[in-house]
Design a protein around this motif. Structure first.
Motif, PDB file in Angstrom:
ATOM      1  N   LEU A 147      -9.939   6.162  13.968  1.00 52.22           N
ATOM      2  CA  LEU A 147      -8.494   6.419  14.051  1.00 52.22           C
ATOM      3  C   LEU A 147      -7.764   5.315  14.821  1.00 52.22           C
ATOM      4  O   LEU A 147      -6.606   5.031  14.542  1.00 52.22           O
ATOM      5  CB  LEU A 147      -8.235   7.796  14.655  1.00 52.22           C
ATOM      6  N   LEU A 148      -8.453   4.677  15.766  1.00 52.08           N
ATOM      7  CA  LEU A 148      -7.878   3.500  16.426  1.00 52.08           C
ATOM      8  C   LEU A 148      -7.655   2.380  15.409  1.00 52.08           C
ATOM      9  O   LEU A 148      -6.618   1.708  15.412  1.00 52.08           O
ATOM     10  CB  LEU A 148      -8.792   2.995  17.549  1.00 52.08           C
ATOM     11  N   GLN A 149      -8.628   2.203  14.508  1.00 57.54           N
ATOM     12  CA  GLN A 149      -8.505   1.152  13.492  1.00 57.54           C
ATOM     13  C   GLN A 149      -7.408   1.471  12.473  1.00 57.54           C
ATOM     14  O   GLN A 149      -6.680   0.577  12.030  1.00 57.54           O
ATOM     15  CB  GLN A 149      -9.840   0.959  12.771  1.00 57.54           C
ATOM     16  N   VAL A 150      -7.283   2.740  12.107  1.00 51.68           N
ATOM     17  CA  VAL A 150      -6.203   3.122  11.180  1.00 51.68           C
ATOM     18  C   VAL A 150      -4.848   2.820  11.834  1.00 51.68           C
ATOM     19  O   VAL A 150      -3.931   2.290  11.195  1.00 51.68           O
ATOM     20  CB  VAL A 150      -6.296   4.614  10.790  1.00 51.68           C
ATOM     21  N   SER A 151      -4.731   3.131  13.137  1.00 53.81           N
ATOM     22  CA  SER A 151      -3.504   2.858  13.868  1.00 53.81           C
ATOM     23  C   SER A 151      -3.262   1.344  13.978  1.00 53.81           C
ATOM     24  O   SER A 151      -2.130   0.872  13.855  1.00 53.81           O
ATOM     25  CB  SER A 151      -3.578   3.496  15.260  1.00 53.81           C
ATOM     26  N   LEU A 152      -4.340   0.592  14.195  1.00 49.98           N
ATOM     27  CA  LEU A 152      -4.239  -0.870  14.268  1.00 49.98           C
ATOM     28  C   LEU A 152      -3.722  -1.452  12.958  1.00 49.98           C
ATOM     29  O   LEU A 152      -2.736  -2.197  12.932  1.00 49.98           O
ATOM     30  CB  LEU A 152      -5.612  -1.469  14.595  1.00 49.98           C
ATOM     31  N   TRP A 153      -4.373  -1.114  11.846  1.00 50.72           N
ATOM     32  CA  TRP A 153      -3.995  -1.714  10.556  1.00 50.72           C
ATOM     33  C   TRP A 153      -2.720  -1.087   9.992  1.00 50.72           C
ATOM     34  O   TRP A 153      -2.050  -1.699   9.161  1.00 50.72           O
ATOM     35  CB  TRP A 153      -5.150  -1.622   9.562  1.00 50.72           C
ATOM     36  N   GLY A 154      -2.364   0.102  10.480  1.00 49.94           N
ATOM     37  CA  GLY A 154      -1.059   0.680  10.125  1.00 49.94           C
ATOM     38  C   GLY A 154       0.070  -0.212  10.601  1.00 49.94           C
ATOM     39  O   GLY A 154       1.177  -0.171  10.071  1.00 49.94           O
ATOM     40  N   ASN A 155      -0.214  -1.056  11.601  1.00 46.73           N
ATOM     41  CA  ASN A 155       0.789  -1.964  12.146  1.00 46.73           C
ATOM     42  C   ASN A 155       1.183  -3.072  11.166  1.00 46.73           C
ATOM     43  O   ASN A 155       2.121  -3.814  11.407  1.00 46.73           O
ATOM     44  CB  ASN A 155       0.285  -2.567  13.466  1.00 46.73           C
ATOM     45  N   SER A 167       6.806  -2.830   2.366  1.00 48.86           N
ATOM     46  CA  SER A 167       5.638  -3.064   3.223  1.00 48.86           C
ATOM     47  C   SER A 167       4.889  -1.753   3.435  1.00 48.86           C
ATOM     48  O   SER A 167       4.237  -1.556   4.436  1.00 48.86           O
ATOM     49  CB  SER A 167       6.089  -3.634   4.573  1.00 48.86           C
ATOM     50  N   SER A 168       5.029  -0.849   2.477  1.00 43.65           N
ATOM     51  CA  SER A 168       4.432   0.478   2.637  1.00 43.65           C
ATOM     52  C   SER A 168       2.915   0.408   2.468  1.00 43.65           C
ATOM     53  O   SER A 168       2.372  -0.535   1.923  1.00 43.65           O
ATOM     54  CB  SER A 168       5.028   1.450   1.618  1.00 43.65           C
ATOM     55  N   GLN A 169       2.258   1.433   2.987  1.00 44.27           N
ATOM     56  CA  GLN A 169       0.803   1.548   2.877  1.00 44.27           C
ATOM     57  C   GLN A 169       0.502   2.322   1.603  1.00 44.27           C
ATOM     58  O   GLN A 169       0.729   3.517   1.520  1.00 44.27           O
ATOM     59  CB  GLN A 169       0.249   2.294   4.099  1.00 44.27           C
ATOM     60  N   LYS A 170       0.010   1.631   0.589  1.00 45.93           N
ATOM     61  CA  LYS A 170      -0.129   2.254  -0.733  1.00 45.93           C
ATOM     62  C   LYS A 170      -1.381   3.124  -0.867  1.00 45.93           C
ATOM     63  O   LYS A 170      -1.423   4.081  -1.608  1.00 45.93           O
ATOM     64  CB  LYS A 170      -0.159   1.172  -1.825  1.00 45.93           C
ATOM     65  N   SER A 171      -2.457   2.745  -0.168  1.00 44.81           N
ATOM     66  CA  SER A 171      -3.702   3.510  -0.314  1.00 44.81           C
ATOM     67  C   SER A 171      -4.282   3.823   1.055  1.00 44.81           C
ATOM     68  O   SER A 171      -3.860   3.249   2.059  1.00 44.81           O
ATOM     69  CB  SER A 171      -4.713   2.717  -1.151  1.00 44.81           C
ATOM     70  N   SER A 172      -5.268   4.690   1.082  1.00 44.57           N
ATOM     71  CA  SER A 172      -5.841   5.127   2.355  1.00 44.57           C
ATOM     72  C   SER A 172      -6.596   3.985   3.021  1.00 44.57           C
ATOM     73  O   SER A 172      -7.536   3.433   2.442  1.00 44.57           O
ATOM     74  CB  SER A 172      -6.803   6.296   2.134  1.00 44.57           C
ATOM     75  N   PRO A 173      -6.210   3.630   4.260  1.00 40.34           N
ATOM     76  CA  PRO A 173      -6.932   2.567   4.961  1.00 40.34           C
ATOM     77  C   PRO A 173      -8.324   3.005   5.400  1.00 40.34           C
ATOM     78  O   PRO A 173      -9.158   2.169   5.732  1.00 40.34           O
ATOM     79  CB  PRO A 173      -6.041   2.266   6.161  1.00 40.34           C
ATOM     80  N   LEU A 174      -8.578   4.318   5.387  1.00 39.21           N
ATOM     81  CA  LEU A 174      -9.882   4.825   5.834  1.00 39.21           C
ATOM     82  C   LEU A 174     -11.032   4.243   5.010  1.00 39.21           C
ATOM     83  O   LEU A 174     -12.127   4.014   5.523  1.00 39.21           O
ATOM     84  CB  LEU A 174      -9.913   6.357   5.739  1.00 39.21           C
ATOM     85  N   GLN A 175     -10.760   3.981   3.716  1.00 44.44           N
ATOM     86  CA  GLN A 175     -11.830   3.521   2.830  1.00 44.44           C
ATOM     87  C   GLN A 175     -12.246   2.079   3.098  1.00 44.44           C
ATOM     88  O   GLN A 175     -13.336   1.669   2.749  1.00 44.44           O
ATOM     89  CB  GLN A 175     -11.365   3.645   1.364  1.00 44.44           C
ATOM     90  N   SER A 176     -11.354   1.294   3.726  1.00 42.77           N
ATOM     91  CA  SER A 176     -11.656  -0.134   3.877  1.00 42.77           C
ATOM     92  C   SER A 176     -11.913  -0.554   5.328  1.00 42.77           C
ATOM     93  O   SER A 176     -11.994  -1.744   5.627  1.00 42.77           O
ATOM     94  CB  SER A 176     -10.508  -0.958   3.296  1.00 42.77           C
ATOM     95  N   LEU A 177     -12.060   0.408   6.238  1.00 44.90           N
ATOM     96  CA  LEU A 177     -12.208   0.067   7.652  1.00 44.90           C
ATOM     97  C   LEU A 177     -13.420  -0.822   7.914  1.00 44.90           C
ATOM     98  O   LEU A 177     -13.341  -1.782   8.696  1.00 44.90           O
ATOM     99  CB  LEU A 177     -12.307   1.338   8.510  1.00 44.90           C
ATOM    100  N   GLU A 178     -14.538  -0.504   7.282  1.00 44.53           N
ATOM    101  CA  GLU A 178     -15.775  -1.269   7.506  1.00 44.53           C
ATOM    102  C   GLU A 178     -15.560  -2.744   7.138  1.00 44.53           C
ATOM    103  O   GLU A 178     -16.015  -3.647   7.854  1.00 44.53           O
ATOM    104  CB  GLU A 178     -16.910  -0.665   6.664  1.00 44.53           C
ATOM    105  N   ASN A 179     -14.850  -2.977   6.025  1.00 44.50           N
ATOM    106  CA  ASN A 179     -14.610  -4.355   5.576  1.00 44.50           C
ATOM    107  C   ASN A 179     -13.647  -5.108   6.486  1.00 44.50           C
ATOM    108  O   ASN A 179     -13.603  -6.342   6.464  1.00 44.50           O
ATOM    109  CB  ASN A 179     -14.024  -4.357   4.147  1.00 44.50           C
ATOM    110  N   MET A 180     -12.864  -4.353   7.266  1.00 44.63           N
ATOM    111  CA  MET A 180     -11.841  -4.987   8.107  1.00 44.63           C
ATOM    112  C   MET A 180     -12.367  -5.374   9.497  1.00 44.63           C
ATOM    113  O   MET A 180     -11.705  -6.129  10.212  1.00 44.63           O
ATOM    114  CB  MET A 180     -10.647  -4.035   8.285  1.00 44.63           C
TER     115      MET A 180
END
Length: 404
Positions: A147-155, A167-180
């Motif tokens: 959830l820290l990473q979701v908040s980080l990349w939500g920025n 600049s909207s978030q089109k898809s769930s960032p949860l799926q790509s956290l490992e790659n980030m």
């Protein structure tokens, strides 16, 4: 009936006149900006005007007679903040449009265009809450880090950075956290975990663990911050969360009190079960007082945060009561570090220039060319292959500093 019609017509005419005056103010501002005119004192009587004008005097003194501050010959952070303050004055001085947020439509659009990501995040979180009491310490830590990473990349969802474009978030960032993960240049999440766990162990029932979130953008990023805040309470890592927003419309997409309340109301009334559940729970947190929203005019002054203790001692004293301060976004990082072009390896603690009210952490995607606290050679290595790495929003930091 005639009286009501006359009153409505009068209001309409007043509104049209106010609009014309505001447009005239903004046209003058644009001309000054485009032609490198001197920065002028604020002429309005809003509560912060005197502080702004004192800061202009400070900038004039810095120039040592080499010409006063102008739009092209002044620190960028200062004139950027000054521009948004002048935009605010154009409306604030012209009732009945004095409370109108010129950026409101863009912020609402960003929220609605991020629906898929908001639904995915709310669904994930509500499913997590069902079993949160059964999670062991290692699992809780993993969820906090997610959830820290979701908040980080939500920025990344920043309308001032994208010049108001989508600049909207089109898809769930949860799926790509490992790659980030490789793109997090400083990753102090372990330190945050240790601090929160130790604060919980140290604190008795009489003193609550308090986390403060200094907010950045409305829209998806705000939802990700609210989910993080709810997790901190639900996991018992914190007892109360204080949110700090902007008291005036700022940097296009920054969160105001209206944005904060509007977002929770939108979630409450959503026809999606888990979005609605989040909104209802969060309204409850505010009513119970375990969530507190605050704004202070210091957040929309041009000063670095190292000036806070002197300029806004009440705010500094309040932040000293916190166990952890989470500063969201690029503008907060620029103000934390004085917006200087630091050598990449200068310690973050040093760049903060004695601003240490409490342990703090920056969650920031890089969109401006200031960065401290990197490992030797780290910045240069990225620079060699990606000259735009400091401004393209691709990299991020979770950068921690303990209080003195």
């Amino acid at each position: 009936m005639f009286r009501i019609g006359t009153f409505v017509l009068h209001l309409f005419q007043k509104g049209v006149e106010a609009e014309k005056r505001a447009i005239s103010f903004l046209s003058k501002l644009r001309n000054e900006l485009q032609t490198d005119k001197p920065v002028t004192p604020l002429e309005d009587e809003l509560p912060d005007a005197a502080l702004w004008n004192q800061y202009l005097d400070y900038q004039r003194n810095l120039s040592n007679g080499n010409g006063g501050p102008s739009w092209f010959q002044s620190p960028w952070l200062y004139v950027e903040c000054y521009m948004y303050r002048r935009i605010h004055a154009a409306l604030a001085q012209n009732p009945p449009i004095d409370n109108f947020d010129v950026f409101k439509e863009g912020k609402a659009q960003n929220f609605f265009e991020s629906q898929e990501a908001v639904i995915a995040l709310c669904t994930y979180f509500q499913e997590l809450l069902k079993n949160i009491k059964d999670l062991d310490e290692k699992q809780l830590q993993e969820e906090l880090f997610k959830l820290l990473q979701v908040s980080l990349w939500g920025n990344k969802c920043d309308l001032s950075f994208s010049a108001g474009e989508d600049s909207s978030q089109k898809s769930s960032p949860l799926q790509s956290l490992e790659n980030m993960i490789p793109y997090i240049l400083v990753n102090d999440m372990e330190k945050l975990w240790s601090l929160l766990v130790n604060a919980k162990k140290r604190n008795t029932e009489k003193s609550n663990v308090r986390v403060d979130i200094i907010l950045d953008n409305a829209g998806f990023e705000l939802v990700s911050d609210l989910v993080l805040a709810d997790f901190l309470l639900s996991s018992k890592l914190a007892d109360e969360v204080h949110f700090h927003g902007k008291s005036i419309p700022w940097y296009v997409s920054d969160t105001t009190k209206h944005d904060f309340n509007w977002t929770i109301k939108q979630l409450q009334s959503a026809n999606h079960m888990w979005m609605s559940r989040c909104g209802i729970n969060w309204e409850g947190n505010l009513k119970k007082g375990v969530w507190v929203y605050r704004d202070h005019m210091f957040w929309t002054l041009p000063h670095d945060f190292s000036s806070m203790a002197e300029v806004a001692p009440d705010l500094y004293a309040d932040l000293q009561k916190s166990n952890l301060l989470l500063f969201k976004g690029d503008l907060n990082y620029r103000k934390l570090t004085g917006d200087r072009k630091w050598e990449y390896t200068v310690p973050f603690h040093q760049a903060l220039n004695k601003f240490h009210p409490a342990p703090l952490c920056s969650l920031r995607t890089l969109k401006s060319d200031t960065q401290a606290g990197l490992k030797p050679g780290q910045g240069e290595q990225i620079q060699a292959s990606e000259p735009e790495w400091m401004v393209n929003g691709k990299y991020g930091v979770v950068q921690f500093d303990t209080a003195l």
